[in-house]
Design a protein around this motif. Structure first.
Motif, PDB file in Angstrom:
ATOM      1  N   ARG A   1       1.085   5.430  -0.464  1.00 12.89           N
ATOM      2  CA  ARG A   1       0.299   6.652  -0.535  1.00 12.89           C
ATOM      3  C   ARG A   1       0.471   7.284  -1.913  1.00 12.89           C
ATOM      4  O   ARG A   1       1.523   7.145  -2.553  1.00 12.89           O
ATOM      5  CB  ARG A   1       0.723   7.621   0.573  1.00 12.89           C
ATOM      6  CG  ARG A   1       2.175   8.010   0.493  1.00 12.89           C
ATOM      7  CD  ARG A   1       2.569   8.884   1.637  1.00 12.89           C
ATOM      8  NE  ARG A   1       1.639   9.992   1.784  1.00 12.89           N
ATOM      9  CZ  ARG A   1       1.929  11.139   2.377  1.00 12.89           C
ATOM     10  NH1 ARG A   1       3.118  11.321   2.882  1.00 12.89           N
ATOM     11  NH2 ARG A   1       1.047  12.094   2.471  1.00 12.89           N
ATOM     12  N   VAL A   2      -0.539   7.987  -2.378  1.00  9.50           N
ATOM     13  CA  VAL A   2      -0.521   8.451  -3.767  1.00  9.50           C
ATOM     14  C   VAL A   2       0.543   9.524  -3.994  1.00  9.50           C
ATOM     15  O   VAL A   2       1.059   9.680  -5.099  1.00  9.50           O
ATOM     16  CB  VAL A   2      -1.920   8.948  -4.193  1.00  9.50           C
ATOM     17  CG1 VAL A   2      -2.298  10.225  -3.476  1.00  9.50           C
ATOM     18  CG2 VAL A   2      -1.981   9.161  -5.691  1.00  9.50           C
TER      19      VAL A   2
ATOM     20  N   SER B   1      -9.344   0.421   2.767  1.00  5.57           N
ATOM     21  CA  SER B   1      -8.970   1.164   1.575  1.00  5.57           C
ATOM     22  C   SER B   1      -8.640   0.218   0.418  1.00  5.57           C
ATOM     23  O   SER B   1      -8.987   0.492  -0.730  1.00  5.57           O
ATOM     24  CB  SER B   1      -7.789   2.073   1.891  1.00  5.57           C
ATOM     25  OG  SER B   1      -7.451   2.845   0.780  1.00  5.57           O
TER      26      SER B   1
ATOM     27  N   CYS C   1      -5.440   5.900   6.616  1.00  8.35           N
ATOM     28  CA  CYS C   1      -5.187   4.647   5.908  1.00  8.35           C
ATOM     29  C   CYS C   1      -3.861   4.021   6.321  1.00  8.35           C
ATOM     30  O   CYS C   1      -3.524   2.919   5.889  1.00  8.35           O
ATOM     31  CB  CYS C   1      -5.220   4.852   4.397  1.00  8.35           C
ATOM     32  SG  CYS C   1      -6.870   5.177   3.795  1.00  8.35           S
TER      33      CYS C   1
ATOM     34  N   HIS D   1      -0.880  -1.245  -4.324  1.00 14.18           N
ATOM     35  CA  HIS D   1      -2.186  -0.601  -4.245  1.00 14.18           C
ATOM     36  C   HIS D   1      -1.943   0.844  -3.848  1.00 14.18           C
ATOM     37  O   HIS D   1      -1.363   1.102  -2.804  1.00 14.18           O
ATOM     38  CB  HIS D   1      -3.065  -1.305  -3.217  1.00 14.18           C
ATOM     39  CG  HIS D   1      -4.481  -0.805  -3.195  1.00 14.18           C
ATOM     40  ND1 HIS D   1      -5.473  -1.375  -3.939  1.00 14.18           N
ATOM     41  CD2 HIS D   1      -5.046   0.229  -2.546  1.00 14.18           C
ATOM     42  CE1 HIS D   1      -6.609  -0.717  -3.733  1.00 14.18           C
ATOM     43  NE2 HIS D   1      -6.375   0.259  -2.885  1.00 14.18           N
ATOM     44  N   ARG D   2      -2.383   1.758  -4.687  1.00 10.70           N
ATOM     45  CA  ARG D   2      -2.113   3.168  -4.374  1.00 10.70           C
ATOM     46  C   ARG D   2      -3.263   3.787  -3.598  1.00 10.70           C
ATOM     47  O   ARG D   2      -4.422   3.595  -3.935  1.00 10.70           O
ATOM     48  CB  ARG D   2      -1.882   3.970  -5.664  1.00 10.70           C
ATOM     49  CG  ARG D   2      -0.714   3.460  -6.470  1.00 10.70           C
ATOM     50  CD  ARG D   2      -0.406   4.366  -7.629  1.00 10.70           C
ATOM     51  NE  ARG D   2       0.344   5.526  -7.177  1.00 10.70           N
ATOM     52  CZ  ARG D   2       0.740   6.499  -7.984  1.00 10.70           C
ATOM     53  NH1 ARG D   2       0.432   6.457  -9.256  1.00 10.70           N
ATOM     54  NH2 ARG D   2       1.442   7.511  -7.516  1.00 10.70           N
ATOM     55  N   GLY D   3      -2.905   4.502  -2.551  1.00  9.17           N
ATOM     56  CA  GLY D   3      -3.910   5.221  -1.762  1.00  9.17           C
ATOM     57  C   GLY D   3      -4.340   6.472  -2.498  1.00  9.17           C
ATOM     58  O   GLY D   3      -4.071   6.634  -3.692  1.00  9.17           O
ATOM     59  N   ALA D   4      -5.032   7.357  -1.780  1.00 11.83           N
ATOM     60  CA  ALA D   4      -5.516   8.557  -2.454  1.00 11.83           C
ATOM     61  C   ALA D   4      -5.561   9.752  -1.516  1.00 11.83           C
ATOM     62  O   ALA D   4      -6.389  10.631  -1.666  1.00 11.83           O
ATOM     63  CB  ALA D   4      -6.885   8.292  -3.070  1.00 11.83           C
ATOM     64  N   GLY D   5      -4.667   9.769  -0.537  1.00  9.72           N
ATOM     65  CA  GLY D   5      -4.582  10.943   0.316  1.00  9.72           C
ATOM     66  C   GLY D   5      -5.428  10.836   1.563  1.00  9.72           C
ATOM     67  O   GLY D   5      -6.454  11.498   1.676  1.00  9.72           O
ATOM     68  N   ALA D   6      -5.055   9.998   2.503  1.00 10.18           N
ATOM     69  CA  ALA D   6      -5.759   9.915   3.783  1.00 10.18           C
ATOM     70  C   ALA D   6      -4.803   9.366   4.833  1.00 10.18           C
ATOM     71  O   ALA D   6      -4.282   8.276   4.687  1.00 10.18           O
ATOM     72  CB  ALA D   6      -6.992   9.030   3.675  1.00 10.18           C
TER      73      ALA D   6
ATOM     74  N   TYR E   1       0.854  -1.191   0.000  1.00  9.53           N
ATOM     75  CA  TYR E   1       0.000   0.000   0.000  1.00  9.53           C
ATOM     76  C   TYR E   1       0.884   1.233   0.000  1.00  9.53           C
ATOM     77  O   TYR E   1       1.611   1.485   0.948  1.00  9.53           O
ATOM     78  CB  TYR E   1      -0.904  -0.004   1.242  1.00  9.53           C
ATOM     79  CG  TYR E   1      -1.984   1.059   1.199  1.00  9.53           C
ATOM     80  CD1 TYR E   1      -3.267   0.751   0.776  1.00  9.53           C
ATOM     81  CD2 TYR E   1      -1.720   2.365   1.572  1.00  9.53           C
ATOM     82  CE1 TYR E   1      -4.267   1.711   0.722  1.00  9.53           C
ATOM     83  CE2 TYR E   1      -2.704   3.339   1.525  1.00  9.53           C
ATOM     84  CZ  TYR E   1      -3.972   3.005   1.104  1.00  9.53           C
ATOM     85  OH  TYR E   1      -4.949   3.972   1.054  1.00  9.53           O
TER      86      TYR E   1
END
Lengths: 211, 435
Positions: free
Chosen positions: B124-125, B180, B171, B163-168, B122
């Motif tokens: 972060r984006v 997520s 997470c 798996h890329r996150g999207a700013g949180a 995981y």
């Protein structure tokens, strides 16, 4: 800045034609084998759609829901949690200024003010020519080079207010040096024109943060 | 003090260190070859013997975590936590930027030890460059038969995906991370059941930090006893420390956990002291969530035990941020309060409301309209949220209370002086313009 309310009453004019091309849908489907459920491909799908179309409109959400076999409200539910996704058009390049403590101590605020001044826009706004949108983000994990900011993918380190003019003038300020992976990039076949960078009046991400 | 021979960062600075060839030429993937000939149980035992404690912040022993997996499971998943969202932490970024294959090797060994079929990294984006580097390393590993079916000719197969996150921020909490990946809002889950029993896709899941997993190949290669001989008994192994702010050499440094905050700040091979003309005022030594140390408290040891003696939550991510005398303590308070107010996921009432109100108070104090009772209300709010009083699902509100509580307690005199210096009239005017 004065509060600018988003016009949510007027439906965004969207065509009948599907926004997601078959190639784009196929690319989203290519993520299915990675996960146990189709829904888990939602974050990758949102990334790919945003990278292709510029933002994720309501119509795009409905179409993503179709591909993933979930309800459109589930897409909105997930999307609205994350600050990275735009439901309204954004500029061609997004400037993300770090506002964490390290950067603040090292002059991040002054850099942000300088960018605001030079672009003539505030936070969550887009320049009239559709070139830049401006947001802040919590720590970008570049604290050894604070103050830092992102222009699309490129992390700019140790930025000082006096560097801003040069930085903004550089055409390639969003290009990274390392080899790229196209995993989340638009599929090559779909020559979809970006719906973004249109009029510059659409200024806000739906997430107006506590700031 | 003798110079610490880098272990995790040994490939930093080597030309083309992200390439598989270079990594292998420096002894890479030998530990994996060795591990594949061992049994999963002996690997877990070795990691337990090493007393490898989680590097993500909580310090939970990794081997014990793996031991919680049910014995009769048929499918297992491994999540690598590369969310690194705690300000101002960047050790994981340095690790992945310089040595992605070390992480992949650690991931495969850990996945083999837990018999996982899939590993999700995981990220972060905001880690765009890191993503491209790690994805390239994964592609290389697949092509070389190190990932995928029958790894290096053994019976073991593993798939590894980013798996890329999207700013949180939230997470980075293990169950928030799991939600997520499932394509949902990253809101942490109520525990129990813990992820080892019912995690990602309701399957037994292990979540480990990037740095934790990067330690694993070295444990396999050189043994758990070697690893546990580094540093004090309760805090073993090499650890990455980072320092940022107005210091001479901001950056990421590797050492045993026997150094003090003063070493990290002042040693020539580390922070190198403050920038010329800057005088230290305070430091948040473990990421902002752990709390603040004043300039007189620099002798705190950077291990898992000592921070509690200084009123801090723990070692955290061991990422120190320094601020100098020219920084207004009110600005620090406000920056910290704003962070949690903006990152609270909103599930638990006391966290959602508490962080928002603490931000409002801190903002008011910073803009010159503070009241002395605000400080007491901040402390009272801080006491009434978080997992410590048992009121929240995850540890985010605890992370919010410790910095705010320690800043108010340790810098109360300065805050009160600033409040006393306000003119009543100006304060009234500011209040009129706020809200």
């Amino acid at each position: 800045m004065a509060w600018k309310a988003l016009d949510r009453l007027t439906p965004v004019a969207e065509g009948e034609a599907p926004l997601l091309s078959e190639a784009l849908r196929e690319k989203i489907r290519s993520f299915f084998p990675r996960y146990e459920t189709k829904r888990a491909a939602l974050l990758p799908a949102l990334h790919i759609v945003q990278n292709t179309l510029g933002h994720v409109s309501y119509q795009a959400m409905e179409e993503i829901a179709e591909v993933l076999d979930i309800h459109p409200s589930d897409v909105l539910d997930t999307l609205s949690f994350y600050t990275h996704f735009w439901t309204h058009p954004k500029g061609e390049k997004v400037i993300t200024v770090c506002r964490s403590l390290s950067c603040e101590v090292m002059g991040g605020k002054e850099v942000l003010d300088e960018i605001k001044k030079q672009l003539g826009i505030g936070l969550h706004e887009t320049t009239p020519d559709g070139k830049y949108s401006l947001v802040t983000e919590e720590c970008l994990a570049g604290c050894d080079h604070s103050a830092c900011l992102l222009i699309n993918e490129k992390l700019h380190k140790c930025v000082k207010p006096e560097d801003v003019a040069k930085l903004l003038a550089d055409e390639n300020n969003d290009k990274i040096d390392s080899e790229r992976s196209d995993l989340f990039d638009p599929p090559p076949e779909s020559a979809v024109t970006k719906t973004d960078a249109s009029d510059g009046t659409s200024d806000a991400n739906e997430a107006q943060e506590g700031n | 003090m003798a110079k610490f021979e880098p272990i995790l960062l040994k490939n930093r600075g080597v030309v083309n260190s992200t390439a598989l060839k270079v990594y292998e030429s420096r002894g890479g993937y030998q530990a994996l070859r060795k591990a594949l000939k061992m049994t999963p149980e002996t690997i877990t035992e070795e990691v337990k013997k090493a007393n490898l404690r989680g590097r993500g912040g909580a310090g939970f022993p990794a081997g014990v975590k793996w031991g919680f997996l049910p014995k009769d499971r048929t499918r297992t998943l491994l999540c690598v936590n590369g969310d690194e969202s705690e300000p101002p932490t960047f050790c994981n970024r340095v690790l992945m930027e310089n040595d992605p294959h070390q992480l992949i090797e650690g991931t495969i060994i850990s996945a083999f030890a837990t018999q996982a079929q899939v590993a999700y990294i995981y990220l972060r984006v905001e880690f765009h460059e890191v993503f491209h580097i790690v994805q390239k390393a994964i592609d290389e590993a697949y092509a070389a038969g190190i990932l995928g079916k029958n790894i290096l000719g053994s019976d073991y197969s593993l798939d590894c995906y980013i798996h890329r996150g999207a700013g949180a921020y939230v997470c980075g909490e293990e169950t928030g991370l799991i939600e997520s990946i499932e394509g949902k809002r990253g809101q942490p889950r109520i525990k129990p059941p813990f992820p080892a029993i019912e995690g990602l896709f309701r399957l037994p899941t292990v979540v480990n930090n990037v740095e934790t997993l990067s330690c694993v190949p070295h444990i396999i290669e050189r043994g758990g006893d070697w690893f546990s001989s580094i540093g004090p008994e309760h805090s073993t192994g090499p650890k990455l420390f980072s320092i940022s702010g107005p210091v001479k050499n901001p950056g990421c440094y590797e050492a045993a956990m026997d150094i003090t905050m003063r070493d990290l700040l002042e040693r020539e091979d580390m922070g190198g002291g403050m920038l010329p003309g800057k005088k230290l005022k305070g430091v948040l030594p473990g990421g902002i969530s752990m709390g603040v140390l004043t300039a007189d408290e620099l002798d705190m040891k950077m291990d898992f035990a000592d921070p509690a003696k200084y009123g801090l939550l723990g070692l955290g991510t061991a990422a120190a941020v320094v601020f100098d005398e020219s920084t207004d303590i009110r600005a620090v308070l406000r920056n910290v309060a704003r962070f949690y107010a903006s990152e609270s996921c909103g599930q638990c009432t006391q966290c959602r409301e508490g962080t928002a109100w603490m931000n409002k108070m801190a903002t008011r104090i910073e803009s010159g309209a503070g009241r002395n009772e605000d400080l007491d209300i901040l402390l009272e709010t801080a006491r009434n949220m978080g997992m410590m009083p048992g009121l929240s699902i995850c540890g985010l509100p605890d992370g919010a209370t410790f910095p705010i509580e320690t800043i108010v307690k340790k810098y109360r005199g300065e805050l009160e002086a600033a409040i006393a210096a306000q003119s009543a009239e100006a304060a009234e005017q500011i209040l009129q313009t706020m809200n």
